[in-house]
Scaffold this motif. Structure first.
Motif, PDB file in Angstrom:
ATOM      1  N   ASN A 195       0.842  -1.193   0.000  1.00 20.85           N
ATOM      2  CA  ASN A 195       0.000   0.000   0.000  1.00 20.85           C
ATOM      3  C   ASN A 195       0.881   1.249   0.000  1.00 20.85           C
ATOM      4  O   ASN A 195       2.111   1.164  -0.109  1.00 20.85           O
TER       5      ASN A 195
ATOM      6  N   VAL B 145      -0.716   1.403   7.462  1.00 21.01           N
ATOM      7  CA  VAL B 145       0.570   1.250   6.777  1.00 21.01           C
ATOM      8  C   VAL B 145       1.547   0.432   7.621  1.00 21.01           C
ATOM      9  O   VAL B 145       2.217  -0.477   7.118  1.00 21.01           O
TER      10      VAL B 145
ATOM     11  N   VAL C 126      -4.299   6.965   2.604  1.00 18.17           N
ATOM     12  CA  VAL C 126      -3.695   5.649   2.404  1.00 18.17           C
ATOM     13  C   VAL C 126      -4.315   5.017   1.165  1.00 18.17           C
ATOM     14  O   VAL C 126      -5.538   4.912   1.061  1.00 18.17           O
TER      15      VAL C 126
ATOM     16  N   PRO D 196      -4.778   1.639  -0.815  1.00 14.93           N
ATOM     17  CA  PRO D 196      -4.626   0.197  -0.527  1.00 14.93           C
ATOM     18  C   PRO D 196      -3.663  -0.513  -1.464  1.00 14.93           C
ATOM     19  O   PRO D 196      -3.009  -1.467  -1.061  1.00 14.93           O
ATOM     20  N   GLU D 197      -3.597  -0.059  -2.720  1.00 14.17           N
ATOM     21  CA  GLU D 197      -2.666  -0.639  -3.683  1.00 14.17           C
ATOM     22  C   GLU D 197      -1.969   0.488  -4.422  1.00 14.17           C
ATOM     23  O   GLU D 197      -2.582   1.513  -4.728  1.00 14.17           O
TER      24      GLU D 197
ATOM     25  N   HIS E 281      -9.601   7.348  -5.016  1.00 10.48           N
ATOM     26  CA  HIS E 281      -9.482   7.429  -3.561  1.00 10.48           C
ATOM     27  C   HIS E 281     -10.097   8.747  -3.098  1.00 10.48           C
ATOM     28  O   HIS E 281      -9.472   9.806  -3.226  1.00 10.48           O
TER      29      HIS E 281
END
Length: 678
Positions: free
Chosen positions: A251, A372, A308, A310-311, A276
Motif C-alpha cells: 500500500n 501502513v 492511504v 490500498p494498492e 481514492h
C-alpha cells in the motif's frame, strides 16, 4: 442525470500479452468512448509492472474517436455562416448559431452575436418555449472581428424540451429593429467538451448527480464521463500533492493539501484509474494555507490531507482531481514515490515526519499510520521467524525446572553479573530454575557471549543464551526465550531488575497456585527505595484522546512485604510470572506494537480475556533500574508519536476493559474512537 444515450459493452483486449476484459462506455454527448481494463489479480499486478515507468501512458484514459456528430435536418443560413442583422439606425450586427442539441430533457443553443443588447426566443412551430438566455465571453470572436475582448459575445439559450415533430426556430430581437427569424434549425446529437463547458446549468446538474453516486462505481464513472475536462481551474479550487510513500507491503501514502468548497467532489486518482475519495483521508487544518487564501470563505477548512492507498505501484503517477461546475480539473499531479524502509522503525520515522499536531494524532494513527505500519510489522515478524536462532548452554541446567526465567538483553549486558550474584544466593534458583538470556541486539552478541563465558567461569551458575541474530523487540525476545524454555511456569524479567534477597520467586509461585490466577507481578522499587511499580492502572488523557498506562503509588514508601497479594487491572512485564499453559493459551506476547509500549498491559488483558485474574505480590520485592535496559528509542517527538500510535491500537483492542473495568481507579467514558484492525 447521465444522458439516456449512454451505451456500454464488454469485449476482449490484450495488453502486454495479457488477456483482459475491456469495458467500453460510449457517451453521445461527448462523442467519445472511455475504456476500462478489468483483469484478475495476477494480471493486474503484471499490468502494474507494464505501466510502471510510463505514468503518462498508464494515467491516460483510453478515448477513441466516436462516429462524427450526426446532423438532423438541413442547416439554416445562420448555422452555415454569420448573418447580418440591422437595427433602425442601420448599424450591423453579426449572429451565428454554433449548435442546437437536446440534453437531459432540455434544448440547448450555443452561438454568438456582436450586439450586447440582443434578446431571443426559441419557437417550436408557433409555440414560444420557456427559455433562459445567458451571455459569456468569446475571445475567438473578438479576435477575429477586432472587437473588445472583454465583451460577452457568446450566448447560451436553454429551453424546455419540445416535440421533435415541431421545427425549432430562433426569434431575435434588437431595439428599434424588425424581428429576425432564423428559419428551421438543424440539430446535432451532442456537444464537444469545450461547448459543454459553456453550459453551467447543465454541468451543475451533472455534478449534483455525481455527488449522489458511490465514488469509483461504474455508475459514477459513467456520470463522470458526462463532464468535460475544464480548460482552467475554477476560482476557489486549489491543491498540491506534496509527497508519496510506497510501502514494501503493497500500500502507500499520499499527502498534501486541497482547498475547495466542503461539498466538492475531490479525489486522488492513480495511473490505474483507482479512485481514492479525499473525504476518507485524514484531514487537518493548515494555518499557512488558511493565511495564503484568506479571501476564500472556506480558507479555514481542514485543507491538509494524508491518504492511504490500498494498492500502489512502485512508480506511481498520482493526480489530485475535482469535479466542478466548469468540468473536471486536475489540481496537482506527481510522478514517482519514496519507498518506505522494510523495518518498522524506519517506516515509522518516515511517516511521523508528515507534520500533525499531537492532539490530532489519535485520529490520524487509526486512519493512516496503522493501516501502513501493521502490514510492515507483520511482514517483519514473518521474516524474523524464518531466522534460525543460535543457542549456547553454560553448565548443566536443571532437568525438570519449575520455572524458566527469561531475560532479554538489548543494547547492554552489564547487569547480568548483578543478577547472577543474587541468583546464586537463592537455593531455589540453583535447584529449580532454568535461566535463559535472550540476546536481542546483534551488535552486542560477541561481547555478550564473552561475558557469559566469563560469568560462568566465575560463579559456576548454569544458564542458557539464545541469540535471535536480529532485534525482535520486547515481545519478540520474550517469545523467543519461551520457545527454548521447559519450565512449568515462565518468569519474564528485565535485565535491570535485581532481587533484594532470596525467596521472592517462591512467594510469587505461591500466589500462582490459585487456578483462577493467570499471572503474578512483583513489587518493584526505585534504587532509592520508593515504589516504582506495584500494579498498573490507566488514565484517559483528553488532550491526546488516549488511555495511558499509569503506575499508582510511584515514589511512595514500599508496601509492607507482609501485606497480602491483591488483584490489579494489569502488571508490568518487567517482572511477571505466568504458567506455561496459560502462556500457550493466549499465544504469547503480541508482537504487533511499534517498538514497545503497551505490550505488558496487552499481555495482561489477554490473560484476563481468557478468564484469569492478575495479582501483585508485595512480598516479592526487587529493585528496578527503570529504562536502563531499554535505551535508544529516539527523541521526544518520535516517542510521543510512537506512544500515541501504540495507545490507539491498544485501546481499539481493549476498549471495554479500559472504559468499564471497576478496578481502574477513575473509569471514564472516553469519546468514541476510530477502531483499527492493526
Amino acid at each position: 442525470m447521465p444522458s439516456s444515450g449512454i451505451k456500454s459493452c464488454w469485449s476482449e483486449a490484450t495488453v502486454g500479452g495479457l488477456g483482459c476484459k475491456l469495458y467500453s462506455v460510449y457517451n453521445p454527448d461527448t462523442l467519445k468512448y472511455r475504456n476500462y481494463l478489468l483483469a484478475d489479480q495476477e494480471s493486474k499486478l503484471k499490468l502494474k509492472e507494464i505501466f510502471a515507468g510510463q505514468p503518462q501512458l498508464a494515467g491516460t484514459q483510453a478515448e477513441n474517436s466516436a462516429p462524427a456528430i450526426r446532423e438532423i435536418g438541413t442547416k439554416a443560413a445562420v448555422q452555415r455562416q454569420p448573418v447580418i442583422v440591422k437595427d433602425s439606425s442601420a448599424r450591423e450586427f453579426r449572429l451565428f448559431v454554433d449548435v442546437l442539441t437536446r440534453l437531459d430533457g432540455q434544448i440547448i443553443i450555443l452561438g454568438w452575436c456582436t450586439s450586447p443588447v440582443m434578446t431571443m426566443d426559441l419557437l417550436a412551430g408557433s409555440q414560444r418555449l420557456v427559455s433562459t438566455l445567458t451571455r459569456h465571453a468569446r475571445g475567438d470572436v473578438a479576435e477575429a472581428l477586432s472587437l473588445p475582448s472583454g465583451d460577452m459575445f457568446g450566448f447560451c439559450l436553454i429551453a424546455e424540451e419540445a416535440s421533435r415533430a415541431a421545427a425549432l426556430e430562433l426569434a431575435v430581437h434588437l431595439p428599434r429593429a424588425a424581428l429576425f427569424r432564423s428559419g428551421p434549425l438543424a440539430e446535432k446529437t451532442g456537444l464537444s467538451d469545450a461547448q459543454r463547458a459553456l453550459v453551467p446549468k447543465l454541468l451543475e446538474g451533472r455534478v449534483a448527480a455525481l455527488q449522489r453516486l458511490p465514488m469509483g462505481s461504474a455508475d459514477w464513472w459513467e456520470a463522470l464521463s458526462d463532464l468535460p475536462e475544464a480548460s482552467k481551474v475554477p476560482s476557489g479550487f486549489h491543491g498540491f500533492v506534496e509527497g508519496v510513500f510506497v510501502s514494501p507491503a503493497g500500500n502507500g501514502v499520499v499527502f498534501g493539501w486541497a482547498l475547495h468548497p466542503e461539498e466538492a467532489i475531490v479525489w486522488l486518482e492513480d495511473e490505474m484509474q483507482n479512485i481514492h475519495p479525499l473525504k476518507s483521508a485524514f484531514r487537518r487544518k493548515r494555518q499557512d494555507i488558511s493565511e495564503a487564501f484568506r479571501s476564500l470563505s472556506w480558507c479555514d477548512m481542514d485543507s491538509a490531507f494524508i491518504a492511504v492507498l490500498p494498492e500502489i505501484t512502485h512508480n506511481p503517477f498520482i493526480k489530485l482531481r475535482a469535479a466542478t461546475e466548469a468540468g473536471i480539473v486536475t489540481l496537482s499531479e506527481r510522478g514517482g514515490a519514496e519507498m518506505l524502509p522494510a523495518n518498522p522503525r524506519g517506516a515509522a520515522e518516515n511517516l511521523f515526519a508528515i507534520e500533525t499536531e499531537a492532539e490530532h494524532y489519535c485520529a490520524r494513527a487509526a486512519l493512516v499510520d496503522w493501516p501502513v505500519l501493521a502490514p510492515i510489522i507483520a511482514r517483519h515478524c514473518t521474516e524474523l521467524d524464518a531466522i534460525t536462532p543460535e543457542t549456547r548452554i553454560f553448565g548443566t541446567l536443571p532437568g525438570a525446572p519449575e520455572v524458566s526465567v527469561i531475560v532479554p538483553l538489548y543494547k547492554r549486558f552489564d547487569f547480568m553479573e548483578h543478577q547472577i550474584l543474587e541468583f546464586i544466593r537463592d537455593p531455589y534458583f540453583r535447584e529449580r530454575v532454568e535461566l535463559i538470556y535472550v540476546i536481542d541486539d546483534p551488535n552486542i552478541q560477541s561481547a555478550t557471549l564473552a561475558e557469559a563465558n566469563k560469568l560462568f567461569q566465575l560463579y559456576d551458575f548454569p544458564f542458557k543464551v539464545v541469540s535471535g541474530l536480529q532485534n525482535r523487540g520486547f515481545s519478540g525476545a520474550n517469545n523467543l526465550g519461551a520457545q527454548y524454555a521447559s519450565g512449568k511456569a515462565l518468569l519474564f524479567l528485565n535485565s535491570d531488575v535485581i532481587p533484594q534477597g532470596p525467596g521472592w520467586l517462591e512467594k510469587m509461585l505461591a500466589v500462582l497456585e490459585d487456578e483462577t490466577v493467570g499471572a503474578v507481578g512483583a513489587q518493584l522499587l526505585f534504587p532509592g527505595g520508593g515504589i516504582q511499580h506495584i500494579g498498573m492502572d490507566f488514565e484517559y488523557l483528553p488532550e491526546f484522546r488516549i488511555w495511558s498506562n499509569q503506575h499508582p503509588g510511584a515514589g511512595m514508601p514500599a508496601r509492607d512485604p507482609a501485606s497480602p497479594a491483591f488483584d490489579v487491572p494489569a502488571a508490568t512485564g518487567a517482572c511477571l510470572l505466568i504458567r506455561s499453559a496459560v502462556f500457550a493459551q493466549i499465544k504469547g506476547w503480541d508482537t504487533g506494537y511499534l517498538l514497545g509500549d503497551f505490550e505488558d498491559s496487552h499481555f495482561c488483558f489477554a490473560i484476563r480475556a481468557a478468564g484469569y485474574r492478575i495479582m501483585c505480590q508485595p512480598a516479592a520485592t526487587l529493585t528496578h533500574l527503570e529504562r536502563q535496559s531499554f535505551t535508544g528509542i529516539g527523541g521526544d517527538a518520535f516517542r510521543i508519536r510512537m506512544t500515541i500510535c501504540n495507545a490507539v491500537r491498544h485501546q481499539a483492542l481493549w476498549k471495554d476493559y479500559l472504559e468499564q473495568d471497576p478496578m481502574i481507579s477513575e473509569p471514564a467514558q472516553a469519546p468514541q474512537q476510530d477502531a483499527t484492525d492493526a
